[in-house]
Structure formats: structure tokens, C-alpha cells
Write a protein that holds these residues in place. Structure first.
Motif, mmCIF file in Angstrom:
data_model
loop_
_atom_site.group_PDB
_atom_site.id
_atom_site.type_symbol
_atom_site.label_atom_id
_atom_site.label_comp_id
_atom_site.label_asym_id
_atom_site.label_seq_id
_atom_site.Cartn_x
_atom_site.Cartn_y
_atom_site.Cartn_z
ATOM 1 N N ALA A 153 0.948 -1.073 -0.192
ATOM 2 C CA ALA A 153 0.015 0.196 -0.089
ATOM 3 C C ALA A 153 1.036 1.212 0.025
ATOM 4 C CB ALA A 153 -0.853 -0.068 1.114
ATOM 5 N N ASN A 154 0.600 2.253 -1.066
ATOM 6 C CA ASN A 154 1.421 3.497 -1.342
ATOM 7 C C ASN A 154 2.705 3.191 -1.895
ATOM 8 O OD1 ASN A 154 -0.505 5.125 0.171
ATOM 9 N ND2 ASN A 154 0.283 4.177 2.334
ATOM 10 N N GLY A 155 2.684 1.877 -2.487
ATOM 11 C CA GLY A 155 3.983 1.559 -3.209
ATOM 12 C C GLY A 155 3.727 1.800 -4.555
ATOM 13 N N GLU A 156 4.404 1.475 -5.370
ATOM 14 C CA GLU A 156 4.349 1.580 -6.948
ATOM 15 C C GLU A 156 5.336 0.575 -7.703
ATOM 16 O OE1 GLU A 156 6.383 5.545 -8.052
ATOM 17 O OE2 GLU A 156 8.331 4.956 -6.906
ATOM 18 N N TRP A 157 4.684 0.603 -9.016
ATOM 19 C CA TRP A 157 5.601 -0.284 -10.061
ATOM 20 C C TRP A 157 5.656 0.521 -11.181
ATOM 21 C CZ3 TRP A 157 3.493 -5.070 -13.220
ATOM 22 C CH2 TRP A 157 4.341 -5.440 -13.796
ATOM 23 N N VAL A 158 6.879 0.968 -11.564
ATOM 24 C CA VAL A 158 7.280 1.750 -12.890
ATOM 25 C C VAL A 158 7.971 0.863 -13.629
ATOM 26 C CG1 VAL A 158 8.478 3.771 -13.827
ATOM 27 C CG2 VAL A 158 7.446 3.809 -11.507
ATOM 28 N N PHE A 159 7.378 0.661 -14.926
ATOM 29 C CA PHE A 159 7.789 -0.511 -15.795
ATOM 30 C C PHE A 159 7.362 -0.078 -17.374
ATOM 31 C CE2 PHE A 159 3.812 -1.772 -14.777
ATOM 32 C CZ PHE A 159 3.048 -2.491 -15.781
ATOM 33 N N GLU A 198 -4.419 -8.741 2.221
ATOM 34 C CA GLU A 198 -3.775 -9.951 2.046
ATOM 35 C C GLU A 198 -4.556 -11.227 1.644
ATOM 36 O OE1 GLU A 198 -0.134 -12.540 2.404
ATOM 37 O OE2 GLU A 198 -0.529 -10.128 2.574
ATOM 38 N N GLU A 199 -4.201 -11.663 0.188
ATOM 39 C CA GLU A 199 -4.998 -12.608 -0.356
ATOM 40 C C GLU A 199 -6.412 -12.433 -0.519
ATOM 41 O OE1 GLU A 199 -4.492 -16.673 1.521
ATOM 42 O OE2 GLU A 199 -2.337 -16.526 1.684
ATOM 43 N N GLU A 200 -6.824 -11.291 -0.390
ATOM 44 C CA GLU A 200 -8.056 -10.943 -0.856
ATOM 45 C C GLU A 200 -8.231 -9.915 -1.992
ATOM 46 O OE1 GLU A 200 -10.373 -9.376 2.603
ATOM 47 O OE2 GLU A 200 -9.973 -11.117 3.592
ATOM 48 N N ARG A 201 -7.739 -8.839 -1.837
ATOM 49 C CA ARG A 201 -7.682 -7.768 -3.294
ATOM 50 C C ARG A 201 -6.794 -6.984 -3.172
ATOM 51 N NH1 ARG A 201 -11.957 -5.980 0.410
ATOM 52 N NH2 ARG A 201 -11.682 -3.917 1.130
ATOM 53 N N ILE A 202 -6.558 -6.058 -4.128
ATOM 54 C CA ILE A 202 -5.447 -4.881 -4.352
ATOM 55 C C ILE A 202 -6.320 -3.800 -5.094
ATOM 56 C CG2 ILE A 202 -3.408 -6.294 -4.051
ATOM 57 C CD1 ILE A 202 -3.103 -5.977 -7.081
ATOM 58 N N ALA A 203 -6.020 -2.514 -4.706
ATOM 59 C CA ALA A 203 -6.473 -1.420 -5.621
ATOM 60 C C ALA A 203 -5.393 -0.513 -5.845
ATOM 61 C CB ALA A 203 -7.448 -0.744 -4.826
ATOM 62 N N TYR A 204 -5.363 0.007 -7.182
ATOM 63 C CA TYR A 204 -4.310 0.656 -7.804
ATOM 64 C C TYR A 204 -4.537 1.455 -8.857
ATOM 65 C CZ TYR A 204 -4.081 -3.153 -10.985
ATOM 66 O OH TYR A 204 -4.387 -4.206 -12.185
ATOM 67 N N SER A 205 -3.790 2.486 -9.164
ATOM 68 C CA SER A 205 -4.242 3.415 -10.334
ATOM 69 C C SER A 205 -3.234 3.101 -11.342
ATOM 70 C CB SER A 205 -3.851 4.843 -9.893
ATOM 71 O OG SER A 205 -4.994 5.333 -9.029
ATOM 72 N N LEU A 206 -3.695 3.261 -12.684
ATOM 73 C CA LEU A 206 -3.140 3.121 -14.100
ATOM 74 C C LEU A 206 -2.628 4.620 -14.371
ATOM 75 C CD1 LEU A 206 -4.893 0.204 -15.548
ATOM 76 C CD2 LEU A 206 -3.323 -0.033 -13.717
ATOM 77 N N LEU A 207 -1.249 4.873 -14.863
ATOM 78 C CA LEU A 207 -0.703 5.990 -15.134
ATOM 79 C C LEU A 207 -0.050 5.396 -16.693
ATOM 80 C CD1 LEU A 207 0.741 7.650 -12.008
ATOM 81 C CD2 LEU A 207 -1.508 7.543 -12.792
ATOM 82 N N TRP A 208 -0.268 6.667 -17.417
ATOM 83 C CA TRP A 208 0.409 6.678 -18.805
ATOM 84 C C TRP A 208 2.072 6.942 -18.318
ATOM 85 C CZ3 TRP A 208 -1.531 3.543 -22.040
ATOM 86 C CH2 TRP A 208 -3.010 3.465 -22.327
ATOM 87 N N GLY A 209 2.781 6.092 -18.169
ATOM 88 C CA GLY A 209 4.210 6.442 -17.626
ATOM 89 C C GLY A 209 4.282 7.153 -16.405
ATOM 90 N N GLU A 210 5.634 7.023 -16.323
ATOM 91 C CA GLU A 210 5.962 7.396 -14.664
ATOM 92 C C GLU A 210 5.337 8.951 -14.212
ATOM 93 O OE1 GLU A 210 9.670 7.919 -11.649
ATOM 94 O OE2 GLU A 210 10.112 7.135 -13.818
ATOM 95 N N ASN A 211 4.394 8.944 -13.270
ATOM 96 C CA ASN A 211 3.676 10.088 -13.060
ATOM 97 C C ASN A 211 3.141 10.970 -14.204
ATOM 98 O OD1 ASN A 211 4.981 10.123 -10.205
ATOM 99 N ND2 ASN A 211 6.763 10.856 -11.168
ATOM 100 N N GLY A 212 2.648 10.228 -15.043
ATOM 101 C CA GLY A 212 1.763 10.558 -16.253
ATOM 102 C C GLY A 212 0.545 10.828 -15.990
ATOM 103 N N PRO A 213 -0.453 11.080 -16.640
ATOM 104 C CA PRO A 213 -1.947 11.127 -16.686
ATOM 105 C C PRO A 213 -2.338 9.673 -16.182
ATOM 106 C CG PRO A 213 -1.451 11.193 -19.020
ATOM 107 C CD PRO A 213 -0.073 11.560 -18.221
ATOM 108 N N LYS A 214 -3.466 9.857 -15.504
ATOM 109 C CA LYS A 214 -4.156 8.703 -15.069
ATOM 110 C C LYS A 214 -5.002 8.103 -15.978
ATOM 111 C CE LYS A 214 -7.150 8.362 -11.788
ATOM 112 N NZ LYS A 214 -7.916 8.533 -10.527
ATOM 113 N N HIS A 215 -5.147 6.966 -16.299
ATOM 114 C CA HIS A 215 -6.165 6.441 -17.561
ATOM 115 C C HIS A 215 -7.033 5.337 -16.952
ATOM 116 C CE1 HIS A 215 -4.345 2.476 -18.568
ATOM 117 N NE2 HIS A 215 -3.067 3.234 -18.297
#
Length: 309
Positions: A210-216, A237-254
Motif C-alpha cells: 500500500a502506497n507503493g508503486e511499479w514503474v515499468f 492479504e490474499e483478498e484484493r488490491i486497488a491501484y491506479s494506472l498511469l501513462w508512464g512515470e507520474n503521467g496522466p491517470k487512465h
């Protein structure tokens, strides 16, 4: 969760007339999506956090959520200059994808303002759905009926809009939930299977908390590079995750996304949901085959967990 409208006046804690205490409110929406998809928008905490606020001036913060039978959800409705409205929601019945029943207790400044029983019925309407919601309200403070009428009316209109730009992908994976979870929420294994057939991942930073990131970068079979940035908001844990998808590092959220993991005996049902930021982005994603590509990704997950030693 209630889409209760915050009023500016500070109400007393006792209705002036007994007949103001009880009300039955009904709401109906025609939603241009299938009942199964609408069900997930109605029940998934990540989706509810998007549509439940009745206006742009009100924010909804979910403090805890367990969208299972007997589970509960705690949220705060916030508006500038007004005391926070706390809502406790408990799931009394969940009949996927047709019917849910939940109680709601609304309070503010330590005082209970109302208790309600909320019944939602989802039924097919051609290629779309009909959502009928009944609220049996018991008010302990004046103004609650008007607040519920305004808030639910606005919230359900938001829900219809959100549902029409939501994509739901599901797959039953022939592996137990702990194994599936471990493959998804492991910084070493996630990049090994993530993405459609023929795609590979090149990670720059990864922190699956939570509050982490994956830049790839997603690299297509023809070498085309698609920069990605996932921001993780919730990890249960073992139930769900929620996250935002951005176009590139710190880019606009889509899109706002979630993944849930449900035991099915020795198998696991994985649900991947995405609420696109705009209807045009949703249509564009469907147009280039996002459903098929997403199902390929879940297929790669299954191959990964079932082939692991």
C-alpha cells in the motif's frame, strides 16, 4: 456506503415529529452494461469509492471494507466546513449478481443520525441492466430523508456513468488462492507473467505494498515500448488490491483498477476490474482489444502458477 448529501445546517438530534422518523425511498436506474459487470461496480470497494460521493464538493474515504456476507464497510463523507459523516455498512445478503441487502448506520460528531436497510435488485434489461434500490430509513435527526433522497439520486447517477466505463475480466485459475496471490504480489514473479501473449516487462522500480508503486515498460513483440506506472492504494492479504494506472512515470491517470481473489475449492477466481477515466478511453481500450489482451494476461498467470515447481 451511503451517498448521503451533507447539509449546511447543524441538525438537532431528535426529529420534531414522530412521522418524520420513518420513510421508504425507491430509486431506479437503467444502466448500459450487463448485470454481472454492474454487480461488481455496486459491490467492489474500489468502484464504490469512485461513484458514491454525491457531488464534486464531497469526498468519500473508505477506511475499511469487506464486501462478503457478514462483512462491513466503514467510510467517511467529507465536505469543507462541515463535520464528517461516518457510515457503517454491513452486508446481510449477497446473491451474485442479482440482489444485495445491507444495513447502514450514519453518524456525525459521535451521534447516530439514521439507520437504514438498503436492498438492491439487479435484473437484465435486454443487453443492459435495471437497478432498483429500496431504502427503508429510520431517522434520528431531522433532514435525513431529504439528504438520502438527494444523495442516493446523485450517487446512483454517478454509478450508472462509472458502470458504463468499467471493464471486468474474470478467470478461474486451477491453483489455490495463496499460490495465486504469491505470484501476483511478488516483485520477482509479477514481471515474469504480466502482460498479453508475446509481451515482456522491464522494471525500473517495484514496491508491491500500500502506497507503493511499479514503474515499468511493457515491450510488445515488435519492440514497441509502452511506459506504465501503477500506484498501489490498498493491499488486503490474499483478498484484493486497488491501484491506479498511469501513462508512464507520474503521467496522466487512465484508469482505477482492482484485483480480487476468491477461494473456489482448490481453484481461485480472479476478478480484474478497471474504471477508465473517461468514456472515450474505455471505448478506445475495447477497440484495440483490451478485453482479449487482459484475458491473455490472466491466462499467463495461470500457466505460471500451474507450471511452478
Amino acid at each position: 456506503m451511503t451517498a448521503y448529501t451533507v447539509h449546511s445546517s447543524a441538525p438537532e438530534q431528535r426529529p420534531s415529529q414522530n412521522n418524520d422518523r420513518f420513510a421508504t425511498l425507491t430509486f431506479e436506474r437503467h444502466v448500459s452494461t450487463a448485470p454481472t459487470e454492474l454487480w461488481h461496480v455496486w459491490t467492489a470497494p474500489a468502484a464504490r469509492a469512485i461513484w458514491a460521493a454525491p457531488s464534486p464538493h464531497v469526498t468519500m474515504e473508505i477506511l475499511d471494507a469487506d464486501p462478503t456476507l457478514g462483512g462491513r464497510e466503514i467510510s467517511l463523507c467529507k465536505a469543507e466546513g462541515q463535520p464528517d459523516i461516518r457510515c457503517e455498512c454491513g452486508w446481510l445478503a449477497l446473491q451474485t449478481p442479482d440482489c444485495s441487502v445491507n444495513y447502514e448506520v450514519v453518524s456525525s460528531e459521535g451521534m447516530t443520525r439514521s439507520v437504514a436497510l438498503v436492498t438492491a435488485i439487479i435484473s437484465p434489461a435486454g443487453q443492459a441492466s435495471r437497478l432498483a434500490v429500496t431504502v427503508q430509513l429510520s431517522s434520528l435527526a431531522p433532514g435525513m430523508e431529504a439528504g438520502y433522497r438527494e444523495g442516493f439520486d446523485a450517487g446512483l447517477s454517478n454509478l450508472a456513468d462509472v458502470a458504463e466505463r468499467t471493464m471486468i475480466l474474470q478467470r478461474v485459475i486451477k491453483a489455490p488462492r495463496p499460490l495465486v496471490w504469491k505470484a501476483w504480489m511478488n516483485a520477482e514473479t509479477l514481471p515474469q507473467w504480466w502482460g498479453p501473449e508475446g509481451f515482456s516487462c522491464r522494471t525500473q522500480r517495484i514496491d508491491l505494498r500500500a502506497n507503493g508503486e511499479w514503474v515499468f515498460d511493457m515491450i510488445a513483440p515488435d519492440g514497441t515500448i509502452f511506459p506504465n506506472h501503477h500506484l498501489y492504494h490498498e493491499v488486503r492479504e490474499e483478498e484484493r488490491i486497488a491501484y491506479s494506472l498511469l501513462w508512464g512515470e507520474n503521467g496522466p491517470k487512465h484508469a482505477d483498477a482492482w484485483a480480487s481473489f476468491e477461494d473456489r475449492g482448490e481453484t481461485t477466481q480472479v476478478t480484474l476490474g478497471m474504471v477508465f477515466s473517461t468514456a472515450s478511453e474505455f471505448r478506445e481500450a475495447k477497440g484495440f482489444g483490451a478485453v482479449e489482451l487482459g484475458l491473455q494476461t490472466l491466462g499467463k498467470l495461470e500457466r505460471f502458477v500451474t507450471s511452478a515447481p
